[in-house]
Design an enzyme around this catalytic site. Structure first.
Site, PDB file in Angstrom:
ATOM      1  N   HIS A  81       0.839  -1.202   0.000  1.00  0.00           N
ATOM      2  CA  HIS A  81       0.000   0.000   0.000  1.00  0.00           C
ATOM      3  C   HIS A  81       0.870   1.246   0.000  1.00  0.00           C
ATOM      4  O   HIS A  81       2.022   1.228   0.464  1.00  0.00           O
ATOM      5  CB  HIS A  81      -0.980   0.009   1.171  1.00  0.00           C
ATOM      6  CG  HIS A  81      -0.356  -0.027   2.535  1.00  0.00           C
ATOM      7  ND1 HIS A  81       0.138   1.088   3.176  1.00  0.00           N
ATOM      8  CD2 HIS A  81      -0.163  -1.043   3.403  1.00  0.00           C
ATOM      9  CE1 HIS A  81       0.595   0.767   4.367  1.00  0.00           C
ATOM     10  NE2 HIS A  81       0.433  -0.539   4.532  1.00  0.00           N
ATOM     11  N   ASP A  83      -0.341   4.350   1.186  1.00  0.00           N
ATOM     12  CA  ASP A  83      -0.726   5.313   2.221  1.00  0.00           C
ATOM     13  C   ASP A  83       0.043   5.037   3.510  1.00  0.00           C
ATOM     14  O   ASP A  83       0.508   3.916   3.760  1.00  0.00           O
ATOM     15  CB  ASP A  83      -2.227   5.277   2.475  1.00  0.00           C
ATOM     16  CG  ASP A  83      -2.748   3.906   2.894  1.00  0.00           C
ATOM     17  OD1 ASP A  83      -2.344   2.919   2.261  1.00  0.00           O
ATOM     18  OD2 ASP A  83      -3.548   3.828   3.857  1.00  0.00           O
ATOM     19  N   GLU A 145      -5.109   1.408   2.935  1.00  0.00           N
ATOM     20  CA  GLU A 145      -4.926   0.234   3.781  1.00  0.00           C
ATOM     21  C   GLU A 145      -4.995   0.612   5.252  1.00  0.00           C
ATOM     22  O   GLU A 145      -5.515  -0.154   6.075  1.00  0.00           O
ATOM     23  CB  GLU A 145      -3.574  -0.427   3.471  1.00  0.00           C
ATOM     24  CG  GLU A 145      -3.376  -1.789   4.131  1.00  0.00           C
ATOM     25  CD  GLU A 145      -2.891  -1.722   5.574  1.00  0.00           C
ATOM     26  OE1 GLU A 145      -3.041  -2.728   6.301  1.00  0.00           O
ATOM     27  OE2 GLU A 145      -2.362  -0.654   5.987  1.00  0.00           O
ATOM     28  N   GLU A 146      -4.495   1.792   5.595  1.00  0.00           N
ATOM     29  CA  GLU A 146      -4.437   2.188   6.997  1.00  0.00           C
ATOM     30  C   GLU A 146      -5.804   2.564   7.560  1.00  0.00           C
ATOM     31  O   GLU A 146      -5.950   2.754   8.762  1.00  0.00           O
ATOM     32  CB  GLU A 146      -3.477   3.369   7.176  1.00  0.00           C
ATOM     33  CG  GLU A 146      -2.031   3.074   6.794  1.00  0.00           C
ATOM     34  CD  GLU A 146      -1.348   2.089   7.739  1.00  0.00           C
ATOM     35  OE1 GLU A 146      -2.011   1.613   8.683  1.00  0.00           O
ATOM     36  OE2 GLU A 146      -0.161   1.797   7.532  1.00  0.00           O
ATOM     37  N   HIS A 367       4.034   2.969  12.517  1.00  0.00           N
ATOM     38  CA  HIS A 367       3.216   4.022  13.126  1.00  0.00           C
ATOM     39  C   HIS A 367       3.958   4.798  14.213  1.00  0.00           C
ATOM     40  O   HIS A 367       3.365   5.653  14.877  1.00  0.00           O
ATOM     41  CB  HIS A 367       1.916   3.468  13.707  1.00  0.00           C
ATOM     42  CG  HIS A 367       1.062   2.724  12.720  1.00  0.00           C
ATOM     43  ND1 HIS A 367      -0.199   2.261  13.027  1.00  0.00           N
ATOM     44  CD2 HIS A 367       1.267   2.376  11.422  1.00  0.00           C
ATOM     45  CE1 HIS A 367      -0.724   1.649  11.976  1.00  0.00           C
ATOM     46  NE2 HIS A 367       0.165   1.705  10.985  1.00  0.00           N
TER      47      HIS A 367
END
Length: 393
Positions: A81, A83, A145-146, A367
């Site tokens: 992904h 993002d 995706e997030e 993250h």
């Protein structure tokens, strides 16, 4: 601490250069990824690689599906992904959207989750082209995706139609290059309690949405304790149970006013094989038989509603599948693992395309401020890709 190789590798250099470019695009999930997509399009064109761009309904984001090798069904999809999660509120020691290399690590938002994998896939294209593949390698770069894991769905819907139907999918989320064949599902909800305002000194004239919401939240955590007691029959997950979690709650206008509205957002992370709507069913049953009768005792217009905001399927083990068998061979491993986080892998499995999760880096870095990936992990993934090219040739 793992040490980076001292043997010069043109592909490693190309990967780091590509990662620098990808990190340079601020593709937080709330923002467009079209700048990054345009850059990758130009790169693919320069290599003569066929691709399809698939925009979302709003037109502000897009997925890319690129193919190297013969134009036919089968082969492997390398899925990543584009993002990333926000950096707001985090304390970084350098610009999160500028690659920083220190010794055996490279830093930047998405370095681990998961632009590092994306960069490796793109940098490997020249080697895939030189390998004279007998089965294709496909690269799918998705979005969202997030937030929802729905970014690849429009692409998946075209498998076997105007896009080749792949034989298996490797989703490159960070697993330290271990092959994960299972993860929990995630379903996110918003429960809204509609009460009736009245002065707090006269509760018989109203209905407190805050009181009802607190009762519902308490029941969810009671259910969570039951789930913890049931445990994980497979013995593979940490924590070893399906999980209920309430993340936010907002309601009311003043201390002395019975709240008209209260909303809480919560999620259910279910073990493979556990129904995704299990917790919702428990909440709705309790609401109907316990909370709603009390809420409407003095306010017939009061009610409770729950909206499903995100629904991400889990990944179930498929022993002996192409994805598992080939993944273990390429990772030079004999055992699979289960991971606690969700991914897009379940979306492919629902479409009857075998999938596993295997990618460089540690989920512990995802993250985080000063997110990083070890150079050794990038090298391990490059080696994995080279073995893939040899296997498909």
């Amino acid at each position: 601490m793992p040490q980076a190789s001292h043997v010069p590798d043109e592909r490693l250099d190309a990967t780091l250069a590509m990662l620098e470019r990808l990190i340079g695009f601020d593709t937080e999930s709330a923002k467009s990824n079209l700048g990054l997509v345009a850059f990758v399009e130009d790169y693919l064109k320069s290599l003569g690689v066929a691709y399809v761009k698939i925009r979302n309904a709003a037109g502000d984001k897009a997925a890319l599906f690129a193919s190297i090798g013969p134009n036919r069904d089968g082969g492997i999809v390398l899925a990543g992904h584009t993002d990333v999660v926000p950096v707001e509120g985090q304390t970084w020691t350098s610009d999160p959207f500028k690659l920083r290399r220190e010794a055996v690590r490279v830093y930047g938002r998405g370095a681990c989750d998961m632009k590092g994998f994306d960069a490796i896939c793109l940098a490997m294209i020249p080697e895939f082209q030189q390998a004279r593949l007998a089965s294709p390698v496909h690269i799918l770069l998705s979005y969202d995706e997030e937030t929802t894991c729905r970014g690849p769905l429009d692409t998946i819907a075209r498998f076997g139609a105007d896009l080749p139907r792949p034989g298996a999918v490797f989703v490159g989320e960070p697993t330290s290059m271990q092959v994960a064949d299972a993860h929990k599902s995630v379903t996110a909800y918003a429960t809204i309690v509609h009460g009736h305002e009245a002065h707090s000194s006269k509760p018989s004239l109203g209905a407190s949405a805050v009181e009802a919401a607190c009762d519902l939240v308490t029941e969810l955590y009671r259910f969570g304790e039951e789930l913890a007691a049931r445990g994980d029959p497979s013995g593979r997950f940490d924590p070893p149970a399906s999980i209920v979690h309430v993340g936010t709650i907002h309601g009311g206008t003043a201390r002395n006013i019975m709240a008209r509205l209260c909303t809480f957002r919560w999620e259910f992370r279910a073990l493979p094989g556990v129904e995704q709507n299990l917790a919702l069913g428990r909440l709705e049953d309790y609401a109907a038989h316990v909370v709603t009768p009390k809420l409407t005792r003095h306010a017939k217009d009061a009610f409770i509603e729950t909206v499903t905001e995100v629904e991400v399927p889990g990944l179930k083990p498929e022993s002996g599948s192409i994805a598992e068998t080939l993944g273990l061979k390429l990772a030079q491993s004999r055992r699979t693992i289960a991971v606690p986080f969700a991914s897009e892998a379940g979306q492919f499995q629902l479409a009857k395309v075998p999938a596993v999760v295997c990618g460089p880096g540690s989920i512990g870095q995802a993250h985080q401020p000063d997110e990083y990936i070890e150079i050794a992990q990038i090298e391990a993934c490059i080696a994995f890709m080279r073995r893939l090219a040899a296997e498909l040739s």
